[in-house]
Design a protein around this motif. Structure first.
Motif, mmCIF file in Angstrom:
data_model
loop_
_atom_site.group_PDB
_atom_site.id
_atom_site.type_symbol
_atom_site.label_atom_id
_atom_site.label_comp_id
_atom_site.label_asym_id
_atom_site.label_seq_id
_atom_site.Cartn_x
_atom_site.Cartn_y
_atom_site.Cartn_z
ATOM 1 N N ALA A 107 -11.944 3.745 -10.924
ATOM 2 C CA ALA A 107 -11.503 2.964 -9.771
ATOM 3 C C ALA A 107 -11.659 3.786 -8.507
ATOM 4 C CB ALA A 107 -10.045 2.551 -9.956
ATOM 5 N N ARG A 108 -11.922 3.097 -7.425
ATOM 6 C CA ARG A 108 -12.101 3.766 -6.148
ATOM 7 C C ARG A 108 -11.108 3.244 -5.105
ATOM 8 N NH1 ARG A 108 -15.747 3.682 -9.333
ATOM 9 N NH2 ARG A 108 -15.400 1.443 -9.452
ATOM 10 N N SER A 109 -10.756 4.096 -4.177
ATOM 11 C CA SER A 109 -9.906 3.694 -3.063
ATOM 12 C C SER A 109 -10.310 4.496 -1.840
ATOM 13 C CB SER A 109 -8.430 3.959 -3.386
ATOM 14 O OG SER A 109 -7.629 3.733 -2.245
ATOM 15 N N ASP A 110 -10.783 3.823 -0.792
ATOM 16 C CA ASP A 110 -11.119 4.556 0.425
ATOM 17 C C ASP A 110 -10.429 3.958 1.639
ATOM 18 O OD1 ASP A 110 -14.549 3.318 0.302
ATOM 19 O OD2 ASP A 110 -12.682 2.271 0.742
ATOM 20 N N THR A 111 -9.336 3.261 1.410
ATOM 21 C CA THR A 111 -8.485 2.790 2.499
ATOM 22 C C THR A 111 -7.072 3.251 2.214
ATOM 23 O OG1 THR A 111 -9.829 0.825 2.933
ATOM 24 C CG2 THR A 111 -7.556 0.779 3.702
ATOM 25 N N ALA A 112 -6.477 3.964 3.140
ATOM 26 C CA ALA A 112 -5.103 4.435 2.970
ATOM 27 C C ALA A 112 -4.379 4.336 4.305
ATOM 28 C CB ALA A 112 -5.071 5.879 2.474
ATOM 29 N N LEU A 113 -3.258 3.635 4.305
ATOM 30 C CA LEU A 113 -2.489 3.421 5.526
ATOM 31 C C LEU A 113 -1.012 3.632 5.261
ATOM 32 C CD1 LEU A 113 -4.238 0.092 6.287
ATOM 33 C CD2 LEU A 113 -4.199 1.887 7.996
ATOM 34 N N VAL A 114 -0.361 4.327 6.172
ATOM 35 C CA VAL A 114 1.098 4.380 6.173
ATOM 36 C C VAL A 114 1.565 3.365 7.200
ATOM 37 C CG1 VAL A 114 3.143 5.754 6.675
ATOM 38 C CG2 VAL A 114 1.213 6.801 5.481
ATOM 39 N N MET A 115 2.153 2.276 6.730
ATOM 40 C CA MET A 115 2.651 1.236 7.628
ATOM 41 C C MET A 115 4.105 1.520 7.944
ATOM 42 S SD MET A 115 0.969 -2.341 6.334
ATOM 43 C CE MET A 115 2.040 -3.203 7.474
ATOM 44 N N HIS A 116 4.380 1.766 9.210
ATOM 45 C CA HIS A 116 5.739 2.060 9.673
ATOM 46 C C HIS A 116 6.290 0.837 10.386
ATOM 47 C CE1 HIS A 116 9.214 4.008 11.337
ATOM 48 N NE2 HIS A 116 8.760 3.901 12.577
ATOM 49 N N ILE A 117 7.377 0.287 9.842
ATOM 50 C CA ILE A 117 8.007 -0.900 10.418
ATOM 51 C C ILE A 117 9.394 -0.495 10.897
ATOM 52 C CG2 ILE A 117 8.672 -3.299 10.018
ATOM 53 C CD1 ILE A 117 6.752 -3.177 7.556
ATOM 54 N N PRO A 118 9.581 -0.315 12.200
ATOM 55 C CA PRO A 118 10.869 0.151 12.721
ATOM 56 C C PRO A 118 11.996 -0.848 12.478
ATOM 57 C CG PRO A 118 9.119 0.385 14.361
ATOM 58 C CD PRO A 118 8.592 -0.486 13.268
ATOM 59 N N GLU A 119 13.188 -0.404 12.736
ATOM 60 C CA GLU A 119 14.371 -1.257 12.581
ATOM 61 C C GLU A 119 14.194 -2.545 13.388
ATOM 62 O OE1 GLU A 119 19.193 -0.595 12.521
ATOM 63 O OE2 GLU A 119 17.981 0.621 13.862
ATOM 64 N N GLY A 120 14.573 -3.659 12.791
ATOM 65 C CA GLY A 120 14.404 -4.962 13.434
ATOM 66 C C GLY A 120 13.210 -5.724 12.908
#
Length: 362
Positions: A107-120
């Motif tokens: 398997a391959r993965s070449d997309t990596a994101l840290v999604m930060h969703i602030p309070e609210g």
């Protein structure tokens, strides 16, 4: 969602140290695709009955991060905000020949994101980690229980294929000091069945696309794509722009927006059979952490994201600089990277200085 382009691109296509372009690349929009995917899920699940849960629950794969990583993890945010690690892969693709990758195992993965969703939860920031970033991979436990030792200066994209998603989560947590509240892996090839279930997706292209690798042949104009064509559309890159991954990301965003529009048109409450087919295809393309690995939990989480507008989400790249020993690789730039992770860790505003990357000319 595709093969590792860093290994697929011949050396002659890569920039040499003396010829590397310093032009700032376009910002990645993959984070918006993820939000759109969650919104599609919420729309679809809203039209299903509770009696379908047992059937659809079996589609969602779950990873017990606490068991795989252990207790030595960063503290959670001091607020009600959330951090989600999102990966794009072809791990459920089955026969890789259908994806235009040839007979390639694994398997391959070449997309990596840290999604930060602030309070609210009214806005979001997606931090893209370049796949060619050199990182220190921690000691990890694989799904079969075996361990792999830690290693320095490994390419970030190699962690997934070698040790699986839990090791990617551990690597990101150790390099950032940021606790990942959730993990989500999206198999974009799973949308092939989804597109067929809703009767196709309509897209418009300004220029013709001819890509022998993906098999996509489109004239300029408007087209209604079936599942097979849609898969080729989101995977094509050789037939557009300069042939880089950036053009493909733009097509992926265009496709997901069109997909969301088609789903909104569906009479979900009036057609239980079609609704089930849509939900079945979509949930089959997801792997999450064990806390989200049920239709009810995932739907509740998706609905909690309704206040976030994908069009206004900020997408930035982890500040990086070219590696001095290997100019074809990058490393985290300091002090920008430390400033970025600290802002996310504490739930504060990300300073403008932390959004600038030497590799982007910033």
């Amino acid at each position: 969602m595709s093969h590792d382009l860093s290994t697929a691109v011949p050396p002659s296509r890569r920039s040499s140290p003396g010829k590397r372009s310093r032009k700032a690349p376009k910002k990645r929009r993959t984070g918006r695709i993820v939000l759109l995917s969650l919104l599609v899920l919420a729309l679809v699940v809203g039209g299903t009955g509770y009696w379908l849960y047992s059937d659809l629950n079996g589609n969602i794969s779950g990873v017990d991060l606490d068991k795989a990583i252990g207790d030595d993890r960063p503290e959670k945010l001091p607020t009600s905000g959330q951090n989600i690690l999102v990966l794009g892969s072809d791990s459920r693709a089955g026969d890789n020949a259908d994806l235009g990758t040839g007979k390639v195992a694994g398997a391959r993965s070449d997309t990596a994101l840290v999604m930060h969703i602030p309070e609210g939860r009214t806005r979001a920031t997606a931090v893209s980690i370049p796949r060619d970033t050199l990182v220190t991979r921690p000691e990890c436990t694989k799904s079969d229980g075996s361990k792999i030792p830690s290693a320095k200066r490994v390419m970030f994209n190699s962690v997934y294929s070698l040790a699986g998603p839990a090791c990617v989560v551990k690597t990101v947590e150790e390099m950032s000091g940021v606790r990942m509240d959730h993990f989500m892996e999206i198999d974009f090839s799973g949308f092939k069945g989804l597109v067929d279930a809703i009767g196709g997706v309509t897209v418009t292209v300004d220029k013709p696309i001819h890509d022998k690798s993906s098999g996509l042949e489109l004239s300029a104009g408007t087209h209604k794509l079936n599942g097979t064509q849609s898969l080729a559309f989101v995977r094509t890159r050789h037939g557009i722009g300069d042939g880089s991954d950036l053009g493909r990301i733009g097509l992926q965003q265009q496709f997901m927006i069109a997909l969301l529009g088609e789903v909104k048109k569906q009479d979900l409450l009036g057609s239980p059979t079609k609704t089930f087919k849509i939900a079945d295809s979509l949930t089959s393309s997801l792997t999450t952490d064990s806390d989200l690995a049920s239709l009810k939990s995932l739907a509740e989480f998706s609905r909690s994201m309704h206040g976030v507008d994908p069009a206004t989400m900020e997408t930035i790249m982890l500040p990086v600089r070219y590696d001095t020993a290997d100019p074809n690789r990058v490393v985290a730039a300091e002090p920008q990277a430390t400033q970025l992770w600290k802002a996310i860790r504490t739930g504060g505003e990300i300073p403008e200085s932390a959004k600038k990357s030497p590799a982007q000319g910033g």
